[in-house]
Design a protein around this motif. Structure first.
Motif, PDB file in Angstrom:
ATOM      1  N   ARG A 160       0.836  -1.209   0.000  1.00 17.86           N
ATOM      2  CA  ARG A 160       0.000   0.000   0.000  1.00 17.86           C
ATOM      3  C   ARG A 160       0.867   1.254   0.000  1.00 17.86           C
ATOM      4  N   ASN A 206      -0.698  10.535   2.068  1.00 19.54           N
ATOM      5  CA  ASN A 206      -0.595  11.189   3.383  1.00 19.54           C
ATOM      6  C   ASN A 206       0.233  12.459   3.302  1.00 19.54           C
ATOM      7  N   ALA A 262      -5.651   7.139  -2.968  1.00 25.41           N
ATOM      8  CA  ALA A 262      -4.727   6.079  -3.400  1.00 25.41           C
ATOM      9  C   ALA A 262      -5.392   5.122  -4.384  1.00 25.41           C
ATOM     10  N   ASP A 269      -0.271   4.959  -0.216  1.00 29.68           N
ATOM     11  CA  ASP A 269      -0.782   5.693   0.960  1.00 29.68           C
ATOM     12  C   ASP A 269       0.245   6.690   1.486  1.00 29.68           C
TER      13      ASP A 269
END
Ligand SMILES: NC(=O)c1ccc[n+]([C@@H]2O[C@H](COP(=O)([O-])OP(=O)(O)OC[C@H]3O[C@@H](n4cnc5c(N)ncnc54)[C@H](O)[C@@H]3O)[C@@H](O)[C@H]2O)c1
Length: 303
Positions: A49, A56, A67, A52
């Motif tokens: 992931r 962020n 995402a 992400d």
């Protein structure tokens, strides 16, 4: 006021490295960004992931991002990625094809999977998102909508333009991306959509994997001051190409390395010999080729 206020962008492979730099730059210029990343190793193994992380960072800086974890070389997955941008943000203006992997080996040591996976991620991974983005714009255009904010920025490499020892798979893919860019630019021209390619550089894990280069991998957000190895040094060129200000620029390959921006010249005809409508004899070529075509240049020794 940013250069890209109100625009929606997809940046592929933007969890790390050069793509992360592009995503942060586009967001800084006001674009909403769909951050794609499959989260693989340098060789294209595994999934994660990682997108992400960049989402962020963009949100911490006050931007808007979401995402996407698709494999860009999965044709259906690339379609879902384009659909996610349109569903989440209401439109799509900018596609930056950046995702990439490396499996360097000399041609005699390069296995079939090294060839297939590198060609797949770079070349099909540029084709598939471009196909879906252009299809989306074409449908809107046919329905009478202005799609002239449409921008495609592909990623080639200096190595792909001149060749590089130990990278036959990678350089073939990157040269292919340059040719793909020129062709797609012709096909989208009538809609006012542009398609260009950049040749970036930077101290990413890909660059750090080059034997003997002595490069330590660093993310673009780890650089506070100008540094020739910052992976985001090409990102302002991407943001500019993606804006209204570059509506007249298409089919171009631009390298942005360290403090330089270089417009690459496409293949063009060099010294030519002609034989007035008759067939050449192999035996007569040695003298003619050496004197009139290669002249003082030693063929094969380019460096
Ligand atoms: N680093 C350099 O000096 C340099 C030079 C010229 C060109 N490039 C090109 O720049 C681009 C970015 O490279 P980088 O150096 O930042 O590498 P990187 O390895 O740091 O980042 C590449 C990202 O792409 C993602 N990715 C890989 N396969 C994917 C797939 N199938 N779908 C979606 N995401 C995928 C990875 O997870 C990774 O986050 C590549 O196209 C590379 O060829 C890099």
């Amino acid at each position: 006021m940013g250069l890209l206020d109100g625009r929606v962008a997809i940046v592929t492979g933007a969890g790390h490295g050069i793509g992360r730099g592009h995503a942060l730059e586009l967001a800084k210029e006001g674009a909403t960004v769909l951050v794609n990343d499959l989260g693989t190793s340098l060789k294209g193994e595994g999934q994660g992931r990682d997108a992400d992380l960049t989402v962020n960072l963009i949100r911490e800086r006050g931007g808007t991002a979401e995402a996407n974890y698709e494999d860009v070389a999965d044709f259906e997955g690339a379609g879902r990625m384009v659909a996610q941008a349109v569903d989440s943000f209401g439109r799509l203006d900018i596609l930056v094809n950046n995702a990439g992997i490396a499996r360097d080996a000399t041609i005699w040591g390069m296995g079939e999977s090294d060839w297939d996976s590198v060609i797949r991620v770079h070349l099909k991974g540029t084709f598939a998102p471009t196909h879906h983005a252009v299809s989306h714009w074409r449908a809107l255009s046919k329905a009478g909508q202005d799609v002239s904010t449409g921008r495609i920025v592909n990623t080639t490499s200096g190595a792909g333009l001149v060749g590089n020892f130990g990278q036959a798979n990678y350089t073939a893919a990157k040269a292919g991306i340059a040719a793909f860019t020129m062709t797609v630019s012709l096909e989208v021209f009538s809609m006012g959509v542009t398609c260009n390619a950049i040749g970036p550089a930077g101290a990413t894990r890909m660059a750090a994997s080059i034997p003997g280069a002595g490069i330590e991998a660093r993310e673009p957000d780890e650089f506070e001051e100008w540094d020739p190895m910052d992976p985001s040094l090409s990102s302002p060129v991407v943001a500019w190409l993606a804006s209204d200000k570059a509506a007249h620029v298409t089919g171009q390959v631009i390298r942005a390395v360290k403090d330089e921006i270089v417009l690459m010249q496409p293949w063009s005809n060099g010294p030519t010999i002609r034989k007035a409508g008759r067939r050449w004899e192999a035996k007569e070529l040695t003298a003619l080729m050496n004197a009139d075509v290669f002249g003082s240049r030693a063929p094969g020794l380019r460096y």
